[in-house]
Each structure stands twice: as structure tokens, then as C-alpha cells.
Design a protein around this motif. Structure first.
Motif, short mmCIF file in Angstrom:
data_model
loop_
_atom_site.label_atom_id
_atom_site.label_comp_id
_atom_site.label_asym_id
_atom_site.label_seq_id
_atom_site.Cartn_x
_atom_site.Cartn_y
_atom_site.Cartn_z
N ALA A 1 80.62 69.56 32.62
CA ALA A 1 81.41 68.83 33.56
C ALA A 1 82.32 69.88 34.29
N SER A 2 81.85 71.09 34.31
CA SER A 2 82.64 72.37 35.20
C SER A 2 83.94 71.99 34.78
N GLY A 3 84.43 71.87 33.32
CA GLY A 3 85.96 71.85 32.86
C GLY A 3 86.77 70.83 33.57
N SER A 4 86.21 69.87 34.14
CA SER A 4 86.89 68.69 34.67
C SER A 4 86.87 67.44 33.86
N TRP A 5 87.75 66.84 33.47
CA TRP A 5 88.02 65.29 32.79
C TRP A 5 87.37 64.44 33.58
N ASP A 6 87.65 64.47 34.85
CA ASP A 6 87.28 63.52 36.01
C ASP A 6 85.73 63.36 35.95
N GLU A 7 85.28 64.72 36.13
CA GLU A 7 83.82 64.91 36.29
C GLU A 7 83.22 64.21 35.02
N PHE A 8 83.80 64.58 33.96
CA PHE A 8 83.33 64.26 32.48
C PHE A 8 83.37 62.53 32.33
N SER A 9 84.10 62.04 33.18
CA SER A 9 84.28 60.43 32.89
C SER A 9 83.15 59.91 33.88
N LYS A 10 83.21 60.45 35.09
CA LYS A 10 81.93 60.01 35.99
C LYS A 10 80.61 60.10 35.21
N ALA A 11 80.46 61.08 34.53
CA ALA A 11 79.20 61.27 33.95
C ALA A 11 78.97 60.34 32.88
N LEU A 12 80.09 60.03 32.01
CA LEU A 12 79.95 59.02 31.14
C LEU A 12 79.76 57.79 31.77
N SER B 1 65.90 71.47 22.90
CA SER B 1 66.62 71.72 24.01
C SER B 1 67.76 70.95 24.44
N ASP B 2 68.67 71.35 25.35
CA ASP B 2 69.80 70.63 25.63
C ASP B 2 69.29 69.07 26.36
N PHE B 3 70.37 68.26 26.15
CA PHE B 3 70.13 66.97 26.89
C PHE B 3 70.34 67.26 28.38
N PRO B 4 69.96 66.64 29.36
CA PRO B 4 70.67 66.44 30.71
C PRO B 4 72.26 66.26 30.66
N LYS B 5 72.89 66.83 31.50
CA LYS B 5 74.48 66.95 31.28
C LYS B 5 74.98 65.61 31.09
N GLU B 6 74.93 64.61 31.65
CA GLU B 6 75.30 63.31 31.51
C GLU B 6 74.82 62.57 30.32
N VAL B 7 73.62 62.94 29.80
CA VAL B 7 73.02 62.59 28.65
C VAL B 7 74.00 63.02 27.39
N GLU B 8 74.17 64.40 27.51
CA GLU B 8 74.76 65.11 26.55
C GLU B 8 76.32 64.55 26.36
N ILE B 9 76.95 64.29 27.52
CA ILE B 9 78.21 63.84 27.40
C ILE B 9 78.38 62.52 26.77
N ARG B 10 77.51 61.47 26.98
CA ARG B 10 77.60 60.35 26.47
C ARG B 10 77.02 60.41 24.83
N ALA B 11 76.17 61.24 24.41
CA ALA B 11 75.66 61.39 23.21
C ALA B 11 76.93 61.93 22.42
N LEU B 12 77.63 62.92 22.97
CA LEU B 12 79.02 63.39 22.12
C LEU B 12 79.99 62.26 21.94
N ILE B 13 80.29 61.45 22.91
CA ILE B 13 81.17 60.51 22.83
C ILE B 13 80.93 59.48 21.89
N GLU B 14 79.57 58.86 22.24
CA GLU B 14 79.12 57.94 21.22
C GLU B 14 78.78 58.46 19.84
N GLY B 15 78.28 59.68 19.62
CA GLY B 15 78.14 60.02 18.23
C GLY B 15 79.38 60.33 17.48
N GLN B 16 80.34 60.60 18.09
CA GLN B 16 81.75 60.93 17.65
C GLN B 16 82.26 59.33 17.01
N PHE B 17 82.23 58.84 18.01
CA PHE B 17 82.64 57.26 17.56
C PHE B 17 81.79 56.35 16.57
#
Length: 438
Positions: free
Chosen positions: A351-362, A401-417
């Protein structure tokens, strides 16, 4: 001055790793005064870094016990000169960093009791400690003591069933065992062993304060169900240990009135009550006013979970402690090392270092992530003991391989919780559905 307290109030103390903090509240729980002493900055003569000494073996970590006493002297003098009205304090209590231990030399009880109000306390107590640098929670030098304790009681799971946790290097029983094996003569000269919390309470009480059940559950020594010391655990650590620990008490016990020293020196009321101090984690559960079924998550460098549990099932991961608020209940503590730093790395990568972009992807992805799931451990995880990035797709196949960026972001958050929920349920936490309550 803001400190001129004209109404009845209560003091709360926090003896933590890097600072001593005080807060005063009135009867409506409004904060009417707060202050702190930063150990490194305000007590430079002790030469601590982050409030501690890391020894040359990189495993041993201690703090000078007199630094804590001197910090208390300093903060009380600051309060006095700000015009703080000590006579209105009805009661005080506090928290200490968990697992740290303090070793009182024979004869110290008398010195403490008869402290002269003309001297700061650290001068009176300067020769009272048989160990001048207290082992604290960051210490990990007791691996051999941990394995012998587990062996002595029939294994790690059995120790967890008795004390709420398997053997941990920072837990006080193992720290005492190390001191006994390395310095038996120092151990023999010790008349009382306190936790940081009960040590701090002792300073106000003018006598040795009892260890409370909650902080006492972080020692690998207390039977969490019977609320008494386990003889087999004590014997595995050091001889004659029960006498040096005293009897444990409920976390909300009134231990007695404040020592005359504070009445004479600072003008406290002789009726001011000292309530048992507890560990910082139990104090957080109490301070957040958690109730049965509640769960609190602290998202930090490490993520920490606090749970209120009725029927515990101690496991090899996580900790069960006695609940500080409700005698019949328990609290569980789970620590996940791959917390903020892991989230920040995925934010930087995806998310190029931005929490806003991170949230949008989520929000652009659906709950459940179409079955794509990941475990993200940059460093060796505590719960469970694993490392590396592990991705799985909806067919439960491992993805290289890596997940697409938005899939990666959700996988991280869902996996942690999801991991937090699974491990909480293993310790006896029950997730209730809202509709069941209705």
C-alpha cells in the motif's frame, strides 16, 4: 496549583520498566493530577537504558532496585512542592511490571518499619537489598531452571495445569531458582522476596506487603485454582521458599493503613488505606473494566490479548492468571510477536506506505477473502512457535507466489485475528453470538 486536591481522592501508582507514574482521581474517577519520573532522564546516575541494564551475555536483564525507591522519593517531593493535598487521599494502590523480583536482606523489615521521616526513603533502605539489581521481565537467562522445573512436576503441560503457564524464563520461580543455584549464601541472607508490585506496596505500608493472586500467577509457583503456593514447584526452585514469599492474598485486599513515615513527611491522613498492588497486565484488565465474555486487544509491537475466562484450560501457549476483579474467574493473556511491525511491512510492500491506501484495499475485498488465507511471521512467533510467510488458497493448496496486493492485505488482517480467536478458544474463551444473548 492543579495538585491542590480539595476533595477526597485516590492515588494510583505504576512502577513500569521505563518510568514511575502517578495518577490521582476523585470519587467520580476524574483525573485530577498526574506526573511521572523517567528513569533514564530523571535518574541519570543509575545509567540505565530504557530503565534497565542488559548484561554482557545479552540474556540477563536487571534494574537497580534503589532507582525505583529514589523515583518514588522524587515524585512525592514534586507533588509536595506543587501543593498537592495528601491529607485528602483515602486510599492508594498500584501496578508493577510483571515478573520482576526484589530481595530484602535479613533485618530489612525493621528498617522499613522505623524509617525516619527526616530522610528520603532511598537513603534509609540503601543497605536493605541482598541483590541490588533486580531481575525483570526482559530476562531470559534461566533456560536450565525452566527445564528442571517442568521435569520436577511431570512436564510442561502439568506445570501449566497447576500454575496457569508452562515454565517461562522471565517467571519469578525460575529467576529465584537461578539466584539460589548461583548465590546460595545471598539467598540465605534474604528474608523476603517481593514482586515489583508487592515491593512497591511494601514501601507505602512500611511492612512487607503480600503478593496478590493475579501477579502471583506469573511466577510458575501459585496453584491458580486453590490460590496457594504449590509445594512441588517451590521445592523445585529453592529451599524454604514459602517463608520468603509470605501468604498470597486477593488482588483487591486492603493490606492496612499507610506507614507513619508518609503521614509525618508528606501529610497523608493516618487513615489512608493501602490496597494490594498487582501486575501491569491484571491492572489493565481491571482498569478497562472488562467483564465476563469481554476481550481486549492491544495492537503494539507485540499484540496482546486480555480475556475474561470462567473455566480455564491452560495450554502450552499463553498464560492463565487469577482474575484481579472476580475471585472465581480467571484472565488469560496471549502474546503475538508479529504485531505492528508485520502490519507496517505489508503496508509498505502493498500500500506504498499509506494506511489510507491499506484501508481502501481492505474494504475493496470481501470478508473471508474468497478462501485465501495467510500466516505472516517475519520473526519467530510466540503463539505458535513458527516463522515465515505461509499462504493458502481456497482449495487449501499452499501458494508459493505472492497474493495480489489487496488479497495480501486482507489475508494478513484476517489471519492475525483468526489466530487470536483460535488461541483464545483453546484457553477456554467462549465466543458468544449476539443473537444467543438476545
Amino acid at each position: 496549583a492543579a495538585g491542590a486536591m480539595a476533595v477526597p481522592g485516590y492515588l494510583g501508582w505504576d512502577f513500569s520498566t521505563q518510568q514511575l507514574k502517578v495518577i490521582a482521581i476523585d470519587e467520580q474517577l476524574r483525573v485530577i493530577y498526574e506526573d511521572n519520573i523517567q528513569f533514564d532522564k530523571d535518574l541519570p546516575e543509575f545509567k540505565t537504558q530504557g530503565g534497565v541494564y542488559v548484561h554482557s551475555d545479552r540474556l540477563t536483564v536487571t534494574s537497580p532496585v534503589l532507582m525505583w525507591v529514589k523515583a518514588l522519593d522524587m515524585i512525592l517531593e514534586k507533588m509536595k512542592s506543587s501543593g498537592f493535598n495528601f491529607s485528602q487521599v483515602r486510599a492508594l494502590s498500584g501496578a508493577g511490571q510483571q515478573h520482576g523480583s526484589v530481595y530484602w536482606k535479613k533485618g530489612s523489615a525493621d528498617v522499613l518499619k522505623n524509617a525516619s521521616c527526616d530522610l528520603p526513603l532511598h537513603q534509609t533502605l540503601k543497605d536493605c537489598f541482598s541483590i541490588s539489581n533486580s531481575p525483570i521481565w526482559m530476562d531470559s537467562s534461566t533456560a536450565s531452571q525452566c527445564s528442571s522445573l517442568e521435569k520436577a512436576v511431570g512436564g510442561a503441560q502439568h506445570l501449566a495445569n497447576i500454575t496457569g503457564s508452562r515454565a517461562y524464563e522471565r517467571f519469578t520461580g525460575n529467576q529465584i531458582a537461578k539466584i539460589y543455584s548461583q548465590n546460595p549464601e545471598v539467598y540465605m541472607q534474604t528474608e523476603r522476596i517481593s514482586l515489583v508490585s508487592s515491593f512497591a506496596a511494601s514501601l507505602f505500608l512500611g511492612a512487607y506487603a503480600a503478593i496478590d493472586y493475579s501477579d502471583g500467577s506469573g511466577m510458575n509457583l501459585l496453584k491458580i485454582r486453590e490460590k496457594e503456593w504449590s509445594k512441588s514447584c517451590l521445592d523445585a526452585c529453592a529451599p524454604g521458599l514459602a517463608e520468603k514469599l509470605g501468604y498470597p492474598v486477593p488482588s483487591h485486599s486492603v493490606l492496612g493503613p499507610i506507614s507513619p513515615y508518609y503521614v509525618k513527611r508528606y501529610g497523608f491522613s493516618p487513615d489512608c488505606k493501602i490496597v494490594a498492588f498487582t501486575g501491569d497486565n491484571p491492572a489493565s484488565l481491571a482498569g478497562m473494566r472488562l467483564q465476563e465474555g469481554d476481550i481486549a486487544i492491544s495492537l503494539g509491537t507485540s499484540d496482546t490479548l486480555f480475556l475474561w475466562i470462567q473455566e480455564p484450560t491452560p495450554a502450552l501457549e499463553g498464560h492463565i492468571l487469577c482474575n484481579p476483579v472476580e475471585l472465581q474467574a480467571y484472565m488469560a493473556l496471549l502474546c503475538f510477536k508479529n504485531g505492528s511491525l508485520m502490519r507496517e511491512r505489508i503496508r509498505d510492500d502493498c500500500a506504498s506506505g499509506s494506511w489510507d491506501e491499506f484501508s481502501k484495499a481492505l474494504t475493496s475485498t470481501v470478508a473471508g477473502n474468497n478462501g485465501n488465507l495467510g500466516f505472516y511471521f517475519d520473526v519467530m512467533e510466540i503463539t505458535p512457535e513458527a516463522v515465515g510467510i505461509h499462504r493458502f488458497n481456497r482449495d487449501n493448496q499452499k501458494v508459493v507466489s505472492d497474493f495480489p496486493k489487496e488479497v495480501e492485505i486482507r489475508a494478513l488482517i484476517e489471519g492475525q485475528f483468526m489466530a487470536k480467536r483460535i488461541h483464545a478458544e483453546k484457553l477456554g474463551y467462549k465466543v458468544s453470538k449476539c443473537d444467543e444473548k438476545a
